[in-house]
Design a protein around this motif. Structure first.
Motif, PDB file in Angstrom:
ATOM      1  N   ARG A  92       0.834  -1.212   0.000  1.00 22.48           N
ATOM      2  CA  ARG A  92       0.000   0.000   0.000  1.00 22.48           C
ATOM      3  C   ARG A  92       0.859   1.249   0.000  1.00 22.48           C
ATOM      4  N   GLY A  93       2.056   1.149   0.569  1.00 22.72           N
ATOM      5  CA  GLY A  93       2.930   2.306   0.709  1.00 22.72           C
ATOM      6  C   GLY A  93       3.195   2.595   2.171  1.00 22.72           C
ATOM      7  N   ASP A  94       4.210   3.411   2.423  1.00 25.76           N
ATOM      8  CA  ASP A  94       4.641   3.777   3.777  1.00 25.76           C
ATOM      9  C   ASP A  94       3.479   4.399   4.559  1.00 25.76           C
ATOM     10  N   MET A  95       3.238   3.885   5.760  1.00 28.59           N
ATOM     11  CA  MET A  95       2.085   4.350   6.542  1.00 28.59           C
ATOM     12  C   MET A  95       2.184   5.840   6.875  1.00 28.59           C
ATOM     13  N   ASP A  96       3.382   6.301   7.257  1.00 29.85           N
ATOM     14  CA  ASP A  96       3.537   7.728   7.585  1.00 29.85           C
ATOM     15  C   ASP A  96       3.232   8.591   6.358  1.00 29.85           C
ATOM     16  N   LEU A  97       3.655   8.107   5.212  1.00 30.87           N
ATOM     17  CA  LEU A  97       3.417   8.880   3.989  1.00 30.87           C
ATOM     18  C   LEU A  97       1.925   8.912   3.658  1.00 30.87           C
ATOM     19  N   ARG A  98       1.254   7.790   3.846  1.00 33.62           N
ATOM     20  CA  ARG A  98      -0.186   7.764   3.534  1.00 33.62           C
ATOM     21  C   ARG A  98      -0.958   8.708   4.458  1.00 33.62           C
ATOM     22  N   LYS A  99      -0.538   8.748   5.732  1.00 32.24           N
ATOM     23  CA  LYS A  99      -1.198   9.666   6.675  1.00 32.24           C
ATOM     24  C   LYS A  99      -0.935  11.113   6.267  1.00 32.24           C
ATOM     25  N   ALA A 100       0.316  11.402   5.941  1.00 31.39           N
ATOM     26  CA  ALA A 100       0.692  12.784   5.590  1.00 31.39           C
ATOM     27  C   ALA A 100      -0.039  13.222   4.324  1.00 31.39           C
ATOM     28  N   LEU A 101      -0.140  12.317   3.350  1.00 26.82           N
ATOM     29  CA  LEU A 101      -0.804  12.687   2.084  1.00 26.82           C
ATOM     30  C   LEU A 101      -2.309  12.842   2.276  1.00 26.82           C
ATOM     31  N   ALA A 102      -2.901  11.951   3.081  1.00 25.32           N
ATOM     32  CA  ALA A 102      -4.351  12.061   3.312  1.00 25.32           C
ATOM     33  C   ALA A 102      -4.661  13.419   3.935  1.00 25.32           C
ATOM     34  N   ALA A 103      -3.841  13.844   4.918  1.00 25.53           N
ATOM     35  CA  ALA A 103      -4.080  15.143   5.570  1.00 25.53           C
ATOM     36  C   ALA A 103      -3.909  16.271   4.547  1.00 25.53           C
ATOM     37  N   LEU A 154      -4.201  16.164   1.252  1.00 30.02           N
ATOM     38  CA  LEU A 154      -5.235  16.152   0.205  1.00 30.02           C
ATOM     39  C   LEU A 154      -6.589  16.622   0.753  1.00 30.02           C
ATOM     40  N   CYS A 155      -6.880  16.281   2.008  1.00 26.76           N
ATOM     41  CA  CYS A 155      -8.144  16.766   2.595  1.00 26.76           C
ATOM     42  C   CYS A 155      -8.075  18.278   2.785  1.00 26.76           C
ATOM     43  N   ALA A 169     -10.256  16.926  -0.625  1.00 25.65           N
ATOM     44  CA  ALA A 169     -10.602  15.513  -0.849  1.00 25.65           C
ATOM     45  C   ALA A 169     -11.259  14.962   0.409  1.00 25.65           C
ATOM     46  N   ARG A 170     -11.950  13.814   0.260  1.00 27.43           N
ATOM     47  CA  ARG A 170     -12.534  13.158   1.429  1.00 27.43           C
ATOM     48  C   ARG A 170     -11.973  11.749   1.482  1.00 27.43           C
TER      49      ARG A 170
END
Ligand code: PLP
Length: 519
Positions: free
Chosen positions: A188-199, A201-202, A207-208
């Motif tokens: 899925r990708g690095d968890m820290d990166l996914r959290k940082a990107l989700a924040a 993009l929202c 984004a939602r």
């Protein structure tokens, strides 16, 4: 008879290797002497030389023949000497060594089979990819731009990338996470990166999404390939904008999809569908800034598109490749942010924000597609580099990402204004600029359609290389235009390039044969 035979043999002993296959590229980053060294070495390794045909041309002859300096030739030859590929015979010249280094190394290996003479059997998949490039044309990457060439579309200012900051953060994450960054890692990708990107993009793309919906990929193309493979069976239909980003066509062709080109009007992709057209399973769009025309999709078209997708059980692929660079009006929310039905696959890339060589991008997948996307990524290539992913996560969480975007937006806005002003002053007789609200490219329509072949030739000759709009068209018959990039060049370089183009066009008006001799 024997006497007759001896003559050609004597001639052969004197014959000199022609090295006809050598191609030197002055625009390449590899130095000329390295290119020459490599190509001669490869030719020598082919082992086609006998005692009678092993003499090299003199360094003077080779230099004259290739139009390069003797010192360049000498550098290449001395390296080949040092590595044992050549031997000198005083008074006679330079010859191929009797035993080449590779021959030593492979002496006890069985001979390989005779080369197959028949053309290799290539799959239909390869033939289906609309890409005419061959050989080292692939070395120039997606934009086809060699160094020294200017005003090429879609190139960001990579010289502004904060390499020192990146290197520092990279060293920090390596020191902290150590060998954990060297193992196979999450599909899925690095968890820290996914959290940082989700924040991010929202907050900034409205984004939602949750971090669990983020899948890290190797750029936009991989995002498209994974999405197409997950939601379309071979030969099912995908709509794409016409004109369209050339890589989209290539990627969807690779996925075996039936591509249905759809026109673009001043609101974005045209949705009307004739009953003969197959229902699309996926619709590829660039709503923030249509590539290459620059149209921003209107709110009405966005809602119409979402309604269409819902009614036809289709997914929308939102390519948000350079939405960060908007110069007019407030930022527009992403299509994903106004979708209530889980129909939008949103994808972004760091290619324009940071640099394309990182090969990092991200998907916000509708929840029901996440596992399918990850399954494909796992089968494809597992994941992107954990070291670069962890560095990017730090880059975002420590605020460098946002400050870099702000800084680049300012630089690009200045370059854009400068480009528009200079362009209109210098080239206003030939073109009408269509200035978009966002993005790093500007379309210039020809005032006189018949000028197209001449301008096309001149831009190629002088190394100021906008893309012809027709390159991006599938069925669309648009008036002739060129897509200029302005982002990667300083105001001085922009002015110099535009002056060069304007004076080449003026010279051509005085003498229509101007420049022809250089082709
Ligand atoms: C429409 C569009 N999408 C995406 C990209 C970048 O894709 P990638 O992330 O594969 O570099 C580009 C680059 O020019 C583009 O024009």
């Amino acid at each position: 008879m024997p006497k007759r035979k001896s003559r050609p043999q004597k001639r052969r002993r004197r014959s000199i290797i022609a090295f006809e296959m050598i191609r030197l590229d002055r625009t390449a980053t590899e130095p000329l002497h390295e290119q020459l060294y490599r190509q001669i070495r490869d030719e020598l390794k082919s082992g086609k030389f006998s005692e009678g045909s092993s003499r090299l041309p003199s360094s003077r002859a080779l230099a004259t023949d290739r139009g390069i300096s003797r010192s360049t030739v000498r550098l290449a030859l001395s390296k080949l000497h040092a590595e044992g590929y050549l031997r000198s015979k005083p008074g006679s010249g330079t010859f191929v060594a009797n035993l080449l280094p590779e021959t030593f190394l492979t002496a006890d290996q069985p001979k390989t089979n005779e080369p197959i003479q028949r053309p290799a059997r290539i799959s239909d998949r390869v033939r289906a990819i609309p890409d005419k490039r061959v050989g080292n044309q692939f070395d120039l990457g997606a934009t086809g731009a060699s160094p020294g060439v200017s005003l090429v579309a879609s190139i960001p200012a990579v010289d502004e990338f904060p390499i020192a900051v990146w290197e520092r953060l990279r060293a920090q994450v390596l020191a902290k996470k150590g060998v954990n960054l060297l193992r196979y890692s999450s599909n899925r990708g690095d968890m820290d990166l996914r959290k940082a990107l989700a924040a991010y993009l929202c907050d900034f793309r409205a984004a939602r999404c949750q971090p669990d919906q983020i899948v890290i990929v190797a750029g936009m193309q991989q995002a498209m390939l994974i999405s197409a493979m997950a939601v379309l069976n071979p030969r099912e239909a995908a709509w794409i904008e016409d004109p369209c980003y050339q890589q989209t066509r290539r990627v969807l062709s690779l996925a075996g999809v039936k591509i249905v080109p759809k026109a673009v009007d001043t609101h974005g992709i045209v949705i009307a569908r004739s009953t003969k057209e197959p229902v699309p399973r996926m619709i590829y769009v660039t709503p923030s800034h249509q590539f290459p025309l620059g149209v921003t999709m209107s709110f009405q078209r966005r809602t119409d598109l979402l309604n269409f997708a819902r009614a036809h059980n289709a997914f929308i692929f939102e390519d948000d490749y350079d939405a960060e660079f908007r110069f007019v009006g407030p930022p527009l929310p992403s299509l994903q942010g106004i979708d209530n039905a889980g129909r939008v696959i949103y994808a972004g890339t760091v290619s324009k924000i940071l640099c394309p060589s990182l090969r990092l991008g991200y998907i916000i997948a509708p929840e029901q597609l996440v596992d399918s996307f990850v399954k494909i990524r796992s089968a494809m290539d597992q994941h992107s580099s954990p070291i670069e992913q962890a560095t990017l996560a730090r880059f975002i969480t420590e605020g460098f990402f946002l400050s870099h975007i702000r800084r680049m937006r300012k630089i690009y806005a200045e370059r854009r204004d400068f480009f528009i002003k200079q362009f209109n002053e210098l080239l206003g007789d030939y073109f009408t600029l269509q200035v978009p609200e966002a993005g790093l490219n500007i379309v210039a329509w020809l005032k006189h359609e018949e000028d197209f072949p001449m301008i096309n030739r001149i831009t190629f000759d002088i190394g100021v290389r906008p893309s012809a709009l027709s390159f991006f068209c599938i069925q669309a018959k648009l008036k002739p235009a060129f897509v200029f990039g302005f982002a990667a060049w300083t105001p001085t370089q922009i002015r110099e390039s535009l002056v060069r183009l304007a004076s080449a066009l003026r010279n051509h008006s005085k003498d229509p044969n101007y420049g022809r001799q250089s082709r």
